[in-house]
Design a protein around this motif. Structure first.
Motif, PDB file in Angstrom:
ATOM      1  N   GLY A  42      24.478  15.276 -48.867  1.00  0.00           N
ATOM      2  CA  GLY A  42      23.676  14.887 -50.020  1.00  0.00           C
ATOM      3  C   GLY A  42      24.476  14.316 -51.182  1.00  0.00           C
ATOM      4  N   THR A  43      23.953  14.522 -52.371  1.00  0.00           N
ATOM      5  CA  THR A  43      24.469  13.851 -53.567  1.00  0.00           C
ATOM      6  C   THR A  43      25.848  14.334 -53.993  1.00  0.00           C
ATOM      7  OG1 THR A  43      23.283  15.471 -54.941  1.00  0.00           O
ATOM      8  CG2 THR A  43      22.150  13.393 -54.419  1.00  0.00           C
ATOM      9  N   ARG A  44      26.299  15.487 -53.562  1.00  0.00           N
ATOM     10  CA  ARG A  44      27.633  15.979 -53.914  1.00  0.00           C
ATOM     11  C   ARG A  44      28.620  15.812 -52.762  1.00  0.00           C
ATOM     12  NH1 ARG A  44      28.834  15.672 -58.686  1.00  0.00           N
ATOM     13  NH2 ARG A  44      30.609  17.051 -58.234  1.00  0.00           N
ATOM     14  N   ALA A  65      23.470  19.776 -55.793  1.00  0.00           N
ATOM     15  CA  ALA A  65      23.670  18.942 -54.598  1.00  0.00           C
ATOM     16  C   ALA A  65      22.327  18.833 -53.880  1.00  0.00           C
ATOM     17  CB  ALA A  65      24.721  19.543 -53.684  1.00  0.00           C
TER      18      ALA A  65
END
Length: 265
Positions: A47-49, A74
């Motif tokens: 994901g985003t992290r 995240a």
């Protein structure tokens, strides 16, 4: 997390979503320890992290190395799963040879069928089974891919009939081609088709004609006997009249009209 281990477990909600809240800063791993029922492993996406997702061929699915700072989130860590596909059909006695399973036609049990091909992961697939008591068969839990279904051996006491491709397409072999096969079946995730059928002719005559002569070597000025024999090697009697045509070899003349029981010459 100040080198303190963290381990939490939860289950997804009705939409398949999950959230581990209130986590201190640290480096984390998300793991799906069990494959969900009635699914095949799909793509896992970090994901985003960030983080490192496991490959489709690795189970259990994980995303490792997710680094969280203070008050960081995240999102969009995804565990994709695939619905399995399934291919099947029937081996049946097609007594009228019309390529359809009619009401009075029955299945052939114990016939070996082989599924082969390459799945979406590039892996070679080969599995074998036998048709059931009603002639039906099914290859379940298939990944997307391109497959073929083959009947490697002609069922006993049958003649090759019509082979039919089903709803997902494919190329059925012609009657004169053995072993019978349906190739080029392109299967998507979750696709199911149960009409890949192998028709066999179970009750039919099979006439064979054999010609011989005595003596084995024909010479000028000598009488020879030529025998034309017709045999039925099929599993059903013949009906009606059949004609057999033959020509004398060059240089021979007919000494007498042939006679035999049941023959009209």
């Amino acid at each position: 997390n100040a080198n303190q281990p963290v381990s939490r477990t939860l289950t997804t909600d009705a939409r398949g979503e999950f959230s581990f809240s209130g986590l201190p800063p640290g480096v984390y791993t998300l793991s799906e320890p069990l494959q969900p029922p009635s699914t095949l492993n799909g793509k896992t996406i970090a994901g985003t992290r960030g983080g490192t997702p496991s490959t489709v061929m690795t189970t259990p699915s994980t995303i490792t190395g997710i680094t969280l700072g203070v008050a960081q989130h995240a999102a969009a860590n995804l565990f994709g799963e695939l619905p399995p596909a399934e291919l099947g059909g029937r081996v049946y006695g097609d007594n009228n040879d019309n390529g359809r399973i009619d009401a009075d036609e029955t299945g052939l049990a114990g016939v070996t069928l082989v599924l082969s091909g390459v799945d979406d992961l590039g892996r070679t697939v080969r599995t074998e089974l036998r048709s059931g008591a009603d002639g039906r068969y099914s290859f379940p839990n298939l990944r997307p891919g391109s497959y073929a279904i083959t009947e490697p051996t002609q069922p006993p006491d049958t003649l090759n009939g019509r082979t039919s491709a089903g709803a997902l397409g494919g190329n059925a072999s012609e009657r004169g081609s053995t072993p019978s096969a349906i190739t080029g079946i392109v299967v998507a995730a979750g696709a199911r088709a149960f009409d890949y059928n192998f028709g066999e002719i179970t009750h039919s005559p099979d006439l064979r004609v054999r010609k011989s002569h005595e003596p084995a070597t024909l010479t000028i000025g000598h009488v020879a006997e030529i025998v034309v024999a017709v045999r039925n090697l099929g599993n059903a009697p013949t009906q009606g009249d059949y004609s057999v045509s033959d020509r004398l070899p060059a240089g021979l003349t007919l000494a007498a009209v042939p006679t035999a029981a049941g023959w009209h010459c």
